[in-house]
Write a protein that holds these residues in place. Structure first.
Motif, PDB file in Angstrom:
ATOM      1  N   GLY A  61      26.662 -65.876 -32.109  1.00 47.98           N
ATOM      2  CA  GLY A  61      25.452 -66.470 -31.558  1.00 47.98           C
ATOM      3  C   GLY A  61      24.366 -66.767 -32.571  1.00 47.98           C
ATOM      4  O   GLY A  61      23.387 -67.442 -32.254  1.00 47.98           O
ATOM      5  N   MET A  62      24.516 -66.270 -33.801  1.00 52.57           N
ATOM      6  CA  MET A  62      23.473 -66.443 -34.814  1.00 52.57           C
ATOM      7  C   MET A  62      23.500 -67.853 -35.381  1.00 52.57           C
ATOM      8  O   MET A  62      24.559 -68.397 -35.678  1.00 52.57           O
ATOM      9  CB  MET A  62      23.668 -65.419 -35.945  1.00 52.57           C
ATOM     10  CG  MET A  62      22.616 -65.502 -37.049  1.00 52.57           C
ATOM     11  SD  MET A  62      22.924 -64.291 -38.376  1.00 52.57           S
ATOM     12  CE  MET A  62      22.429 -62.766 -37.563  1.00 52.57           C
ATOM     13  N   CYS A  63      22.330 -68.450 -35.534  1.00 49.47           N
ATOM     14  CA  CYS A  63      22.206 -69.720 -36.227  1.00 49.47           C
ATOM     15  C   CYS A  63      22.068 -69.448 -37.723  1.00 49.47           C
ATOM     16  O   CYS A  63      21.340 -68.530 -38.125  1.00 49.47           O
ATOM     17  CB  CYS A  63      20.992 -70.498 -35.736  1.00 49.47           C
ATOM     18  SG  CYS A  63      21.088 -70.969 -33.996  1.00 49.47           S
ATOM     19  N   VAL A  64      22.747 -70.221 -38.540  1.00 53.34           N
ATOM     20  CA  VAL A  64      22.766 -70.007 -39.983  1.00 53.34           C
ATOM     21  C   VAL A  64      22.400 -71.307 -40.689  1.00 53.34           C
ATOM     22  O   VAL A  64      23.019 -72.347 -40.449  1.00 53.34           O
ATOM     23  CB  VAL A  64      24.156 -69.532 -40.456  1.00 53.34           C
ATOM     24  CG1 VAL A  64      24.200 -69.425 -41.969  1.00 53.34           C
ATOM     25  CG2 VAL A  64      24.505 -68.187 -39.815  1.00 53.34           C
ATOM     26  N   ILE A  65      21.365 -71.242 -41.539  1.00 54.18           N
ATOM     27  CA  ILE A  65      20.955 -72.379 -42.357  1.00 54.18           C
ATOM     28  C   ILE A  65      21.491 -72.146 -43.761  1.00 54.18           C
ATOM     29  O   ILE A  65      21.072 -71.205 -44.437  1.00 54.18           O
ATOM     30  CB  ILE A  65      19.423 -72.520 -42.368  1.00 54.18           C
ATOM     31  CG1 ILE A  65      18.892 -72.791 -40.953  1.00 54.18           C
ATOM     32  CG2 ILE A  65      18.988 -73.629 -43.329  1.00 54.18           C
ATOM     33  CD1 ILE A  65      17.381 -72.721 -40.842  1.00 54.18           C
ATOM     34  N   ALA A  66      22.431 -72.967 -44.189  1.00 53.88           N
ATOM     35  CA  ALA A  66      23.111 -72.750 -45.470  1.00 53.88           C
ATOM     36  C   ALA A  66      22.874 -73.928 -46.412  1.00 53.88           C
ATOM     37  O   ALA A  66      22.383 -74.986 -46.021  1.00 53.88           O
ATOM     38  CB  ALA A  66      24.602 -72.551 -45.239  1.00 53.88           C
ATOM     39  N   ASP A  67      23.237 -73.708 -47.677  1.00 51.69           N
ATOM     40  CA  ASP A  67      23.136 -74.752 -48.707  1.00 51.69           C
ATOM     41  C   ASP A  67      21.760 -75.419 -48.696  1.00 51.69           C
ATOM     42  O   ASP A  67      21.632 -76.647 -48.714  1.00 51.69           O
ATOM     43  CB  ASP A  67      24.253 -75.786 -48.534  1.00 51.69           C
ATOM     44  CG  ASP A  67      25.593 -75.253 -49.024  1.00 51.69           C
ATOM     45  OD1 ASP A  67      25.634 -74.694 -50.124  1.00 51.69           O
ATOM     46  OD2 ASP A  67      26.590 -75.384 -48.292  1.00 51.69           O
ATOM     47  N   ASN A  68      20.712 -74.576 -48.654  1.00 49.29           N
ATOM     48  CA  ASN A  68      19.319 -75.044 -48.694  1.00 49.29           C
ATOM     49  C   ASN A  68      18.976 -76.031 -47.586  1.00 49.29           C
ATOM     50  O   ASN A  68      18.159 -76.928 -47.772  1.00 49.29           O
ATOM     51  CB  ASN A  68      18.981 -75.652 -50.060  1.00 49.29           C
ATOM     52  CG  ASN A  68      18.440 -74.604 -51.009  1.00 49.29           C
ATOM     53  OD1 ASN A  68      17.866 -73.604 -50.594  1.00 49.29           O
ATOM     54  ND2 ASN A  68      18.614 -74.826 -52.298  1.00 49.29           N
ATOM     55  N   GLY A  69      19.609 -75.854 -46.426  1.00 54.46           N
ATOM     56  CA  GLY A  69      19.302 -76.709 -45.289  1.00 54.46           C
ATOM     57  C   GLY A  69      20.255 -77.866 -45.099  1.00 54.46           C
ATOM     58  O   GLY A  69      20.127 -78.618 -44.133  1.00 54.46           O
ATOM     59  N   SER A  70      21.229 -78.012 -45.994  1.00 54.36           N
ATOM     60  CA  SER A  70      22.170 -79.129 -45.881  1.00 54.36           C
ATOM     61  C   SER A  70      23.057 -79.005 -44.648  1.00 54.36           C
ATOM     62  O   SER A  70      23.576 -80.002 -44.147  1.00 54.36           O
ATOM     63  CB  SER A  70      23.062 -79.225 -47.126  1.00 54.36           C
ATOM     64  OG  SER A  70      22.286 -79.513 -48.263  1.00 54.36           O
ATOM     65  N   ILE A  71      23.229 -77.773 -44.152  1.00 50.45           N
ATOM     66  CA  ILE A  71      24.083 -77.566 -42.976  1.00 50.45           C
ATOM     67  C   ILE A  71      23.526 -76.413 -42.142  1.00 50.45           C
ATOM     68  O   ILE A  71      23.065 -75.404 -42.690  1.00 50.45           O
ATOM     69  CB  ILE A  71      25.548 -77.320 -43.397  1.00 50.45           C
ATOM     70  CG1 ILE A  71      26.470 -77.302 -42.176  1.00 50.45           C
ATOM     71  CG2 ILE A  71      25.692 -76.052 -44.238  1.00 50.45           C
ATOM     72  CD1 ILE A  71      27.952 -77.422 -42.524  1.00 50.45           C
ATOM     73  N   VAL A  72      23.529 -76.601 -40.829  1.00 54.57           N
ATOM     74  CA  VAL A  72      23.114 -75.564 -39.883  1.00 54.57           C
ATOM     75  C   VAL A  72      24.278 -75.334 -38.932  1.00 54.57           C
ATOM     76  O   VAL A  72      24.802 -76.283 -38.342  1.00 54.57           O
ATOM     77  CB  VAL A  72      21.855 -75.978 -39.089  1.00 54.57           C
ATOM     78  CG1 VAL A  72      21.410 -74.855 -38.159  1.00 54.57           C
ATOM     79  CG2 VAL A  72      20.717 -76.376 -40.035  1.00 54.57           C
ATOM     80  N   VAL A  73      24.701 -74.076 -38.795  1.00 54.91           N
ATOM     81  CA  VAL A  73      25.900 -73.746 -38.022  1.00 54.91           C
ATOM     82  C   VAL A  73      25.586 -72.630 -37.040  1.00 54.91           C
ATOM     83  O   VAL A  73      24.842 -71.692 -37.355  1.00 54.91           O
ATOM     84  CB  VAL A  73      27.050 -73.301 -38.958  1.00 54.91           C
ATOM     85  CG1 VAL A  73      28.319 -72.991 -38.151  1.00 54.91           C
ATOM     86  CG2 VAL A  73      27.341 -74.368 -40.009  1.00 54.91           C
ATOM     87  N   GLN A  74      26.144 -72.726 -35.832  1.00 58.82           N
ATOM     88  CA  GLN A  74      26.079 -71.641 -34.852  1.00 58.82           C
ATOM     89  C   GLN A  74      27.450 -71.488 -34.210  1.00 58.82           C
ATOM     90  O   GLN A  74      27.984 -72.448 -33.639  1.00 58.82           O
ATOM     91  CB  GLN A  74      25.027 -71.931 -33.785  1.00 58.82           C
ATOM     92  CG  GLN A  74      24.868 -70.808 -32.759  1.00 58.82           C
ATOM     93  CD  GLN A  74      23.840 -71.139 -31.694  1.00 58.82           C
ATOM     94  OE1 GLN A  74      23.653 -72.299 -31.331  1.00 58.82           O
ATOM     95  NE2 GLN A  74      23.166 -70.126 -31.189  1.00 58.82           N
TER      96      GLN A  74
END
Length: 266
Positions: A61-74
Motif C-alpha cells: 500500500g505504500m507509495c514510493v517516489i524513486a529516481d528523484n521523482g522520475s517514477i512513482v509506484v504503489q
C-alpha cells in the motif's frame, strides 16, 4: 491543528541514520499513520527496487517516489513516470565517457524501468553504487542496453560539481542536479521530486496544506515547495534550510521520526 494526510521523506541524509539504516521507531509509526489514514512515501534518488528492499516489511500500500521523482509506484502499479529520449542519453553518455578518459574518476548508472545498468565493473565503484541500486547489472555498452531510461546517475569520487559543469551543454534540454557529495543526476526537465509529490497529492486527494515533507539536499527543494509543512534537517544544505518552513533534528538524531511523533501527538 494541521490535518496531515501525507508525509514524504527523502532518504539519505534525512530519514536514514548515519549508517544508512531506517530508524527502528519508524516501523511502529507507519502502523499508527495507516490507522489514522495518513500516507507515508519515501522519496529518493535511489531506484524503486532499492526502496522496495528497504521498506519490504511495510511496503504493501505504500507509495514510493524513486529516481528523484522520475517514477512513482504503489503496489507494483506505476502511478507516473517520465523517461529520457534515447538520442539525448547517447550524447550524454559519450560526453561522460570523454570526461572519464580525460581523468575524471566517474562511473555512469543508466537507471531504467527494469533495473540499473553500468559499464564500470571495479569493486570500488560497484560497492558504492550497490548502496543505492538493488538491481544492478554490468553490461558491455550502456548504449546497447534495451530499457526505458528514467535518469542517468553519475558517481564521481572526487568532484561531482566538475561533472555537472562538464554536462553544461545539456542544461537546455535536461536537468543536471548535484544530488549529494558524490552523485550527479541527469533527468528530464519535466521531472523532480516536487512534480512527483504533486502527482501523488492529486492521486490521493491531498492538498499542500495536508502535506509534510522532509529533506536535506538540493534535489529536495522542489518537493519542499509542494508542502506547507516543509522540514529541513539540521544537517541540511544551507539553501534547503533557507527554503523550508520548519527545522528537524539531524538524520543522526532521527529527526524525521521525532517530528512525526510530534505530528501524531496533535
Amino acid at each position: 491543528d494541521a490535518d496531515i494526510r501525507l508525509i514524504v521523506s527523502d532518504m539519505d541524509g534525512t530519514l536514514l541514520d548515519e549508517h544508512g539504516a531506517v530508524p527502528d521507531r519508524l516501523w511502529g509509526q507507519l502502523d499508527r499513520l495507516r490507522e489514522r489514514g495518513i500516507a507515508f512515501a519515501p522519496a529518493s534518488g535511489r531506484q524503486y527496487a532499492a526502496l522496495h528492499r528497504l521498506f519490504a516489511r511495510a511496503i504493501d500500500g505504500m507509495c514510493v517516489i524513486a529516481d528523484n521523482g522520475s517514477i512513482v509506484v504503489q503496489d507494483g502499479e506505476v502511478l507516473s513516470s517520465v523517461t529520457l529520449e534515447r538520442d539525448g542519453v547517447a550524447a550524454i553518455v559519450r560526453t561522460l565517457r570523454q570526461l572519464a578518459a580525460d581523468g575524471a574518476d566517474l562511473g555512469i548508472v543508466l537507471c531504467g524501468r527494469r533495473g540499473a545498468a553500468v559499464e564500470r565493473g571495479d569493486e570500488r565503484f560497484l560497492a558504492e553504487a550497490g548502496e543505492y541500486f538493488a538491481e544492478l547489472s554490468v553490461v558491455d555498452d550502456l548504449l546497447a542496453h534495451d530499457d526505458d531510461v528514467l535518469k542517468l546517475a553519475v558517481l564521481d569520487f572526487h568532484d561531482p560539481a566538475a561533472v555537472a559543469a562538464g554536462l553544461s551543454a545539456f542544461q537546455a534540454t535536461h536537468q543536471i542536479v548535484v544530488s549529494s557529495d558524490r552523485w550527479v543526476d541527469v533527468m528530464s526537465h519535466d521531472v523532480d521530486k516536487g512534480v512527483a509529490v504533486r502527482a501523488l497529492q492529486r492521486r490521493l486527494g491531498v492538498t499542500p496544506a495536508q502535506t509534510a515533507v522532509f529533506g536535506d539536499f538540493l534535489n529536495d527543494l522542489q518537493m519542499l515547495d509542494a508542502a506547507e509543512h516543509s522540514f529541513a534537517m539540521a544537517n541540511a544544505h544551507p539553501t534547503v534550510r533557507e527554503r523550508a518552513r520548519h527545522r528537524a533534528a539531524s538524520n543522526a538524531e532521527h529527526g524525521v521520526v521525532e517530528a512525526i511523533e510530534r505530528l501524531l501527538a496533535r
